[in-house]
Enzyme design. Structure first.
Site, PDB file in Angstrom:
ATOM      1  N   ARG A   1      74.739 -50.550  49.566  1.00 36.78           N
ATOM      2  CA  ARG A   1      76.041 -50.132  49.058  1.00 36.78           C
ATOM      3  C   ARG A   1      77.167 -51.075  49.503  1.00 36.78           C
ATOM      4  O   ARG A   1      78.203 -51.153  48.884  1.00 36.78           O
ATOM      5  CB  ARG A   1      76.339 -48.727  49.583  1.00 36.78           C
ATOM      6  CG  ARG A   1      76.493 -47.744  48.457  1.00 36.78           C
ATOM      7  CD  ARG A   1      76.881 -46.401  48.920  1.00 36.78           C
ATOM      8  NE  ARG A   1      76.428 -46.163  50.283  1.00 36.78           N
ATOM      9  CZ  ARG A   1      76.339 -44.963  50.823  1.00 36.78           C
ATOM     10  NH1 ARG A   1      76.640 -43.915  50.120  1.00 36.78           N
ATOM     11  NH2 ARG A   1      75.944 -44.785  52.066  1.00 36.78           N
TER      12      ARG A   1
ATOM     13  N   LYS B   1      57.848 -41.895  55.050  1.00 40.65           N
ATOM     14  CA  LYS B   1      57.701 -40.504  55.410  1.00 40.65           C
ATOM     15  C   LYS B   1      59.066 -39.916  55.784  1.00 40.65           C
ATOM     16  O   LYS B   1      59.940 -40.688  56.139  1.00 40.65           O
ATOM     17  CB  LYS B   1      56.729 -40.354  56.582  1.00 40.65           C
ATOM     18  CG  LYS B   1      57.175 -41.103  57.855  1.00 40.65           C
ATOM     19  CD  LYS B   1      56.609 -40.501  59.084  1.00 40.65           C
ATOM     20  CE  LYS B   1      57.569 -39.601  59.779  1.00 40.65           C
ATOM     21  NZ  LYS B   1      58.636 -40.266  60.528  1.00 40.65           N
TER      22      LYS B   1
ATOM     23  N   HIS C   1      53.430 -45.739  59.088  1.00 41.20           N
ATOM     24  CA  HIS C   1      53.287 -47.045  59.747  1.00 41.20           C
ATOM     25  C   HIS C   1      52.285 -47.006  60.896  1.00 41.20           C
ATOM     26  O   HIS C   1      51.790 -48.036  61.327  1.00 41.20           O
ATOM     27  CB  HIS C   1      54.647 -47.593  60.208  1.00 41.20           C
ATOM     28  CG  HIS C   1      55.169 -46.980  61.465  1.00 41.20           C
ATOM     29  ND1 HIS C   1      55.822 -45.780  61.500  1.00 41.20           N
ATOM     30  CD2 HIS C   1      55.126 -47.408  62.748  1.00 41.20           C
ATOM     31  CE1 HIS C   1      56.164 -45.504  62.756  1.00 41.20           C
ATOM     32  NE2 HIS C   1      55.752 -46.471  63.539  1.00 41.20           N
TER      33      HIS C   1
ATOM     34  N   LYS D   1      49.026 -49.982  62.740  1.00 37.12           N
ATOM     35  CA  LYS D   1      48.895 -50.453  64.124  1.00 37.12           C
ATOM     36  C   LYS D   1      47.446 -50.880  64.373  1.00 37.12           C
ATOM     37  O   LYS D   1      46.519 -50.127  64.051  1.00 37.12           O
ATOM     38  CB  LYS D   1      49.281 -49.340  65.109  1.00 37.12           C
ATOM     39  CG  LYS D   1      50.775 -49.002  65.097  1.00 37.12           C
ATOM     40  CD  LYS D   1      51.093 -47.968  66.152  1.00 37.12           C
ATOM     41  CE  LYS D   1      52.482 -47.384  65.957  1.00 37.12           C
ATOM     42  NZ  LYS D   1      53.559 -48.135  66.550  1.00 37.12           N
TER      43      LYS D   1
ATOM     44  N   GLU E   1      57.884 -40.525  74.009  1.00 31.57           N
ATOM     45  CA  GLU E   1      58.882 -41.586  73.970  1.00 31.57           C
ATOM     46  C   GLU E   1      59.906 -41.358  75.056  1.00 31.57           C
ATOM     47  O   GLU E   1      60.210 -40.208  75.374  1.00 31.57           O
ATOM     48  CB  GLU E   1      59.617 -41.569  72.618  1.00 31.57           C
ATOM     49  CG  GLU E   1      58.754 -41.931  71.459  1.00 31.57           C
ATOM     50  CD  GLU E   1      59.505 -41.856  70.125  1.00 31.57           C
ATOM     51  OE1 GLU E   1      60.714 -42.116  70.100  1.00 31.57           O
ATOM     52  OE2 GLU E   1      58.862 -41.515  69.130  1.00 31.57           O
TER      53      GLU E   1
ATOM     54  N   ASP F   1      58.566 -34.926  62.100  1.00 31.53           N
ATOM     55  CA  ASP F   1      58.788 -36.353  62.296  1.00 31.53           C
ATOM     56  C   ASP F   1      57.519 -37.066  62.785  1.00 31.53           C
ATOM     57  O   ASP F   1      57.240 -38.187  62.382  1.00 31.53           O
ATOM     58  CB  ASP F   1      59.918 -36.532  63.328  1.00 31.53           C
ATOM     59  CG  ASP F   1      60.352 -37.984  63.464  1.00 31.53           C
ATOM     60  OD1 ASP F   1      60.478 -38.651  62.422  1.00 31.53           O
ATOM     61  OD2 ASP F   1      60.554 -38.447  64.610  1.00 31.53           O
TER      62      ASP F   1
ATOM     63  N   HIS G   1      52.149 -38.936  61.665  1.00 34.36           N
ATOM     64  CA  HIS G   1      51.401 -39.894  62.487  1.00 34.36           C
ATOM     65  C   HIS G   1      50.256 -39.246  63.277  1.00 34.36           C
ATOM     66  O   HIS G   1      49.145 -39.758  63.311  1.00 34.36           O
ATOM     67  CB  HIS G   1      52.332 -40.587  63.473  1.00 34.36           C
ATOM     68  CG  HIS G   1      53.534 -41.228  62.836  1.00 34.36           C
ATOM     69  ND1 HIS G   1      53.480 -41.872  61.636  1.00 34.36           N
ATOM     70  CD2 HIS G   1      54.826 -41.334  63.246  1.00 34.36           C
ATOM     71  CE1 HIS G   1      54.686 -42.345  61.330  1.00 34.36           C
ATOM     72  NE2 HIS G   1      55.512 -42.023  62.289  1.00 34.36           N
TER      73      HIS G   1
ATOM     74  N   LYS H   1      60.520 -36.613  72.607  1.00 30.07           N
ATOM     75  CA  LYS H   1      61.525 -37.653  72.895  1.00 30.07           C
ATOM     76  C   LYS H   1      62.024 -37.421  74.321  1.00 30.07           C
ATOM     77  O   LYS H   1      61.941 -36.311  74.841  1.00 30.07           O
ATOM     78  CB  LYS H   1      62.704 -37.531  71.929  1.00 30.07           C
ATOM     79  CG  LYS H   1      62.276 -37.684  70.473  1.00 30.07           C
ATOM     80  CD  LYS H   1      62.950 -38.855  69.819  1.00 30.07           C
ATOM     81  CE  LYS H   1      62.529 -39.016  68.380  1.00 30.07           C
ATOM     82  NZ  LYS H   1      61.916 -40.299  68.086  1.00 30.07           N
TER      83      LYS H   1
HETATM   84  C1  BG6 Z   1      58.909 -42.774  63.284  1.00 32.04           C
HETATM   85  C2  BG6 Z   1      59.701 -41.582  63.733  1.00 32.04           C
HETATM   86  O1  BG6 Z   1      58.182 -42.475  62.129  1.00 32.04           O
HETATM   87  O2  BG6 Z   1      58.020 -43.156  64.319  1.00 32.04           O
HETATM   88  C3  BG6 Z   1      60.472 -41.897  65.001  1.00 32.04           C
HETATM   89  O3  BG6 Z   1      60.624 -41.211  62.703  1.00 32.04           O
HETATM   90  C4  BG6 Z   1      59.514 -42.399  66.059  1.00 32.04           C
HETATM   91  O4  BG6 Z   1      61.175 -40.763  65.462  1.00 32.04           O
HETATM   92  C5  BG6 Z   1      58.662 -43.531  65.523  1.00 32.04           C
HETATM   93  O5  BG6 Z   1      60.284 -42.841  67.148  1.00 32.04           O
HETATM   94  C6  BG6 Z   1      57.585 -43.925  66.507  1.00 32.04           C
HETATM   95  O6  BG6 Z   1      56.946 -45.064  66.032  1.00 32.04           O
HETATM   96  P1  BG6 Z   1      56.644 -46.274  67.003  1.00 32.04           P
HETATM   97  O7  BG6 Z   1      55.934 -47.273  66.158  1.00 32.04           O
HETATM   98  O8  BG6 Z   1      57.957 -46.756  67.526  1.00 32.04           O
HETATM   99  O9  BG6 Z   1      55.800 -45.698  68.069  1.00 32.04           O
END
Ligand code: BG6
Length: 492
Positions: A45, A148, A178, A182, A216, A235, A240, A340
Site C-alpha cells: 500500500r 496459515k 513453514h 525445516k 519461545e 497459532d 505446526h 511464548k
Molecule cells: C509462526 C507463528 O507461524 O511460527 C509465530 O505465527 C511463531 O507466533 C513462529 O513464533 C515460530 O516459528 P519459528 O520458525 O520461528 O520457530
C-alpha cells in the site's frame, strides 16, 4: 531447469516479507537457484517506487542475511524486483495489476501469488484475482501461496475453501506451514524410514508417551492485534505441532510423492480420538504470561503488550493431550505444548520408551532404571539423541544416563531457512511440503472442541511469570504421576 516465474508478493512491505520472504529469495539468488528470468513484483500500500522499494529491501537484508550482504549478488537480485502500489481492498487495483503484468513482456507468464497478508484478507484477494482472470493458465501456470492460519476454526476454513475453490484447483493452492520446510522436521522422516532399528520399536508396545514442545522466549511484540485474535492453540498447535505429530506417528508412505505423504498424514489426523466438550478440561490447558524476567531483563506481561486489550484471556501457552486410536498408537498419550515468553527457546520431539523390567537389578544399589528417550531437536539445536542407561565406572553396581548423539549438521555445513526450500518448491510445483485441504480440515476438527469451550469460558485463565516453563497446573494433563514435561535435550 525449472522455468522462470513471477513472484507477486501481496503484503510485500509487511513483517513476513521483511524477515522471511525477501531474505529467503535473496539466499536463493546467492545459491544460484532462482531460474533465469524470474521476477519479483512487490505489492504494497505504501507510496513507494521501484527505487525506494529496492533501498528498503537492501536494509531488511542487511539485518537478516546469514553472511554479509554480497553487493554483486544483491545487484542481480535487485534487477528482479519491481514495486506495485495498490490497496487490496480496492477492486480497481486488480485490473491495474493485470495490465501491469501484461504490459511488460519481461514478467514470466508463470505466476505465483504469495499472500503475505492478514488471513481475513485471503478470501477477498483470491476472489478479486479470480474475477480479474488473473488465474487463467493459458500461457503459464498460476499458483497461490496461502499462509496459515487457513481459517479461524473448522467452519471458517470450510467456507474459505469453498470460496477459493471457485477460482482455483487444488493443485494451484499451496497452503504453507513453514515448519515442514525445516531440515530437522524433514529429518523425522529420514530417521524413521531410513533406519531399520527404529521401525520395530515405533509403536505402543515400546513407546510410553510422546511429547512435542515448541517454546519461545520472545513475547508477542508488535503482533498484538493479530495474536490476540489467534492465541497459541491456533497459532502453533493447530498447524505446526499437529504437522509434527503426523510426521512422527504416520504409517510409512509408499513414496515421498506429495499425495502419498499427505494421504498418510490425513489418516493419522482422522484417527485422533475426538475430544468431547466434557473432556476438554482433562485434555487441554491454557495460560497467559504475566510480567517477569528474561535473564536480567524485566519484561511486560501479555496484557501490557502493545494493542492487547487489558482484559484479554487469549492464551499465550497451550498444552494438549491426544490419543491416536489406531493399532500402532492406541492409548499412548501424546502431549503437545507451546508457549511464548518461556524459560528457553526450544523445539523438540521427545519420545519416552517403556520401563524395562527391573528384577535383574534387585539387591543392587540401582533403585530404578530410567526409561530410554529418543530426542529429536528441531531448533535451536538440530540433533538426534538417544538416551541409554550404562553402568557407572567403579566397583559398585550403579547406573547413569548417557546419550548417543547423532548431530544432524556439522559446523561447516550450511544452514538454510525453511522459506528458501518452500519458495523454491512453489516454483518447482512440488506440493509435498504443503498442506492439502483435508489435512487442514482434520487439524481443525482436532482443536475445534477446545476452542469452542475456551471461547465460552472467558472468566479465568491461568498465568505464569515470563521466563518460566508455564504453570505447574498443566501437570493435570498427564496420564500418570510419572510423566513430567521434558524441558531439555540434556539428560534429566
Ligand atoms: C509462526 C507463528 O507461524 O511460527 C509465530 O505465527 C511463531 O507466533 C513462529 O513464533 C515460530 O516459528 P519459528 O520458525 O520461528 O520457530
Amino acid at each position: 531447469m525449472t522455468e522462470p516465474c513471477t513472484y507477486v508478493i501481496f503484503g510485500a512491505t509487511g513483517n513476513l516479507s521483511r524477515v522471511k520472504l525477501m531474505p529467503a529469495l535473496y539466499h536463493l539468488e546467492v545459491a544460484g537457484k532462482l531460474p533465469h528470468g524470474t521476477r519479483i513484483l512487490a505489492l504494497g500500500r505504501r507510496d513507494w517506487d521501484n527505487e525506494r522499494c529496492i533501498r528498503e529491501v537492501r536494509e531488511w537484508l542487511k539485518q537478516k542475511v546469514r553472511n554479509e550482504l554480497d553487493e554483486e549478488v544483491f545487484e542481480a537480485f535487485a534487477r528482479r524486483i519491481d514495486y506495485f502500489q495498490g490497496d487490496l481492498s480496492d477492486p480497481a487495483m486488480y485490473a491495474g495489476l493485470r495490465k501491469h503484468l501484461a504490459d511488460d513482456a519481461g514478467f514470466p507468464s508463470n505466476v505465483a501469488y504469495y499472500m503475505a497478508i492478514s488471513p481475513s484478507q485471503f478470501n477477498d484477494a483470491v476472489d478479486r484475482l479470480g474475477n480479474e482472470q488473473l488465474f487463467e493458465e493459458g500461457a503459464g501456470w498460476k499458483r497461490v501461496v496461502i499462509e496459515k492460519p487457513f481459517g479461524y476454526d473448522l467452519e471458517s476454513a470450510q467456507s474459505l475453501q469453498r470460496s477459493i475453490g471457485r477460482h482455483l484447483r487444488e493443485e494451484q493452492i499451496y497452503r504453507i506451514d513453514h515448519y515442514l520446510g525445516k531440515g530437522t522436521v524433514q529429518n523425522v522422516l529420514v530417521f524413521r524410514f531410513a533406519n531399520t532399528m527404529m521401525e520395530p520399536l515405533w509403536n505402543r508396545n515400546y513407546i510410553d508417551h510422546i511429547q512435542i514442545t515448541h517454546s519461545e522466549t520472545l513475547g508477542v511484540g508488535s503482533r498484538g492485534p493479530f495474536y490476540d485474535g489467534t492465541g497459541a492453540m491456533r497459532d502453533m498447535i493447530q498447524s505446526h505441532l499437529l504437522q509434527l505429530l503426523t510426521l512422527v506417528t504416520m504409517e510409512p508412505p509408499v513414496s515421498m510423492e506429495a499425495e502419498a505423504l499427505r494421504d498418510e498424514k490425513v489418516k493419522v489426523l482422522k484417527s485422533v480420538r475426538p475430544i468431547s466438550p466434557r473432556a476438554v478440561h482433562a485434555h487441554a490447558f491454557r495460560a497467559q504470561y504475566r510480567e517477569g524476567s528474561m535473564g536480567n531483563e524485566r519484561v511486560a506481561g501479555y496484557l501490557q503488550e502493545d494493542k492487547v486489550p487489558p482484559d484479554s484471556v487469549t492464551e499465550t501457552y497451550a498444552a494438549l493431550k491426544l490419543y491416536i486410536d489406531n493399532w500402532r498408537w492406541r492409548d499412548v498419550p501424546i502431549y503437545l505444548r507451546t508457549g511464548k515468553r518461556m524459560a528457553q527457546q526450544q523445539s523438540m520431539v521427545s519420545i519416552c520408551f517403556r520401563h524395562p523390567p527391573q528384577q535383574f537389578f534387585r539387591g543392587t544399589q540401582v533403585e530404578q532404571i530410567k526409561q530410554n528417550w529418543v530426542l529429536l531437536g528441531i531448533q535451536p539445536c538440530e540433533c538426534l539423541r538417544m538416551e541409554m542407561t550404562v553402568k557407572e565406572p567403579g566397583l559398585e553396581m550403579r547406573t547413569r544416563q548417557t546419550s548417543l548423539d547423532a548431530s544432524l549438521r556439522g559446523d561447516d555445513e550450511s544452514q538454510t531457512d525453511a522459506y528458501e526450500e518452500l519458495l523454491l518448491d512453489v516454483i518447482d510445483g512440488d506440493r509435498s511440503l504443503f498442506l492439502r485441504y483435508d489435512e487442514v480440515e482434520q487439524a481443525w476438527r482436532v482443536v475445534d472442541p477446545i476452542l469452542r469451550s475456551w471461547s465460552t469460558n472467558q472468566d479465568f485463565i491461568h498465568t505464569y511469570p515470563a521466563g518460566t516453563w508455564g504453570p505447574g497446573e498443566s501437570q493435570r494433563l498427564f496420564d500418570t504421576e510419572e510423566h513430567h514435561w521434558r524441558h531439555s535435550l540434556d539428560p534429566d
